[in-house]
Design a protein around this motif. Structure first.
Motif, short mmCIF file in Angstrom:
data_model
loop_
_atom_site.label_atom_id
_atom_site.label_comp_id
_atom_site.label_asym_id
_atom_site.label_seq_id
_atom_site.Cartn_x
_atom_site.Cartn_y
_atom_site.Cartn_z
N PHE A 113 0.83 -1.20 0.00
CA PHE A 113 0.00 0.00 0.00
C PHE A 113 0.87 1.25 0.00
N LYS A 114 0.52 2.20 -0.85
CA LYS A 114 1.27 3.44 -0.99
C LYS A 114 0.29 4.62 -1.03
N SER A 115 0.83 5.80 -0.79
CA SER A 115 0.00 7.01 -0.92
C SER A 115 -0.19 7.39 -2.38
N ARG A 116 0.70 6.90 -3.24
CA ARG A 116 0.62 7.21 -4.67
C ARG A 116 1.10 6.00 -5.46
N TYR A 117 0.36 5.68 -6.53
CA TYR A 117 0.68 4.52 -7.34
C TYR A 117 1.03 4.94 -8.77
N PRO A 118 1.80 4.10 -9.47
CA PRO A 118 2.02 4.37 -10.90
C PRO A 118 0.70 4.38 -11.66
N LYS A 119 0.70 5.00 -12.82
CA LYS A 119 -0.51 5.09 -13.63
C LYS A 119 -0.70 3.80 -14.43
N ALA A 134 -5.63 -4.06 -4.84
CA ALA A 134 -6.22 -3.63 -6.11
C ALA A 134 -7.29 -2.57 -5.89
N THR A 135 -8.08 -2.74 -4.84
CA THR A 135 -9.11 -1.75 -4.51
C THR A 135 -8.48 -0.41 -4.14
N ASP A 136 -7.37 -0.46 -3.40
CA ASP A 136 -6.72 0.78 -2.99
C ASP A 136 -6.06 1.49 -4.17
N ILE A 137 -5.55 0.73 -5.12
CA ILE A 137 -4.95 1.33 -6.33
C ILE A 137 -6.02 2.11 -7.09
N ALA A 138 -7.22 1.56 -7.12
CA ALA A 138 -8.40 2.27 -7.66
C ALA A 138 -8.18 2.80 -9.07
#
Length: 337
Positions: A113-119, A134-138
């Protein structure tokens, strides 16, 4: 296929992501694919002999011009069909290199889990190691592939004769996010013995907590252990107290070895265990009630979870699902071009 597995962790130890990159590389090589694992030198051991390796200096940031140029040169020189980034650092590097790799298939696996994910749009496929992640990546089009686990049953480790049953085993690096301090406070209200296998910067603080709560006879810090399957065989159950996890290898290993698991609300435990075996809250006495259940009853109630682990959490299942992702992504790439 000619696959580049890119993993840019500078962690001196082996965590879940480092373990995953090595095991997936080895499994794909066993299936006849050409695999190059590019990573820091400390993560290039324990591989299938057919896996090619490339040692990288991973100490710089993901925006380091030197790192970006090194990775780009590696990609251009080896005719890869697939570039698979493991972890957010590698994924962000590959995202930055998108203008130079448009003709190649790009995949990234996110492990935590991260505060920001790659696009997701920068890749032909984005993979998460749990449904919660996966839900958190959204973002659209994220595929869930659980990490595969290879665990060989071992004879039970020898415990002192005076060890009181039930024996609960916790495993992990001694860092605050693993919640071992909460677990130790919880065990004041539990029958039996708690064994904690692992080492790390929190060891002295946890030792002091054990002493101050007068549990030196019932809670034991074992240090780093290379025989975790043997410890699991000797234990009556496995407990996970983490505040967060991307994917719990400990949960998977325990289920594959037929051991019941009680866990806090973290993946993958909260995705495959019965709901009543997942603790949510901050009250040690409430958590203690979960650890005071009959372990043989827990085993019976987790039969479905154990069957799921046997079917879905193997190395072969992980490799098969990953190859399916590659094939779909390559088909999409061909249709675009």
């Amino acid at each position: 296929m000619n696959i580049l597995m890119l993993m840019l962790s500078d962690n001196p130890d082996t965590g879940g992501m480092e373990k995953h990159a090595r095991e997936l590389s080895s499994e794909l090589a066993r299936l006849g694919h050409t695999v190059t694992l590019a990573a820091a030198s400390q993560h290039l051991s324990d591989l299938e002999p057919a896996v090619k390796t490339r040692a990288l200096d991973t100490g710089g940031s993901r925006n380091s011009p030197f790192l970006l140029l090194t990775v780009l040169r590696l990609i251009r020189a080896n005719g890869f069909d697939v570039i698979h980034a493991q972890g957010t650092k590698a994924a962000f590097v590959l995202q930055r290199l998108t203008p130079f790799t448009r003709s190649l298939m790009r995949v990234a696996t996110i492990h935590g889990f991260k505060s920001r994910y790659p696009k997701a749009a920068a890749f032909h496929q984005l993979i998460a190691v749990s449904q919660a992640l996966a839900t958190d990546i959204a973002q659209p089009g994220v595929t869930v592939i659980y990490n595969g686990v290879s665990v060989i049953p071992q004879a039970p480790a020898l415990l002192p004769k005076e060890t009181e049953r039930p024996v609960w085993l916790a495993v992990g690096r001694l860092v605050s996010v693993k919640g071992f301090d909460f677990l130790i406070r919880t065990f004041q209200y539990c029958p039996g013995t708690l064994l904690i296998a692992g080492d790390g910067p929190e060891r002295q603080r946890l030792a002091d907590l054990i002493s101050s709560t007068h549990q030196s006879e019932t809670v034991k810090l074992l240090g780093f252990r290379s025989d975790v399957p043997a410890l699991m065989a000797a234990a009556d159950g496995v407990v996970i107290s983490s505040e967060r996890e991307g994917f719990s290898y400990v949960c998977a290993e325990a289920l594959l070895l037929g051991k019941p698991v009680i866990s806090t609300d973290v993946p993958i435990a909260n995705e495959i265990l019965p709901e009543k075996h997942i603790f949510r809250g901050e009250d040690p006495k409430r958590f203690a009630a979960y650890l005071s259940q009959d372990t043989s009853t827990l085993v019976a109630e987790q039969a479905e979870a154990q069957a799921f682990a046997a079917d879905q959490l193997s190395l072969s299942s992980m490799a098969s699902q990953t190859l399916n992702v590659y094939q779909r992504a390559i088909a999409n790439l061909v249709s675009i071009h």
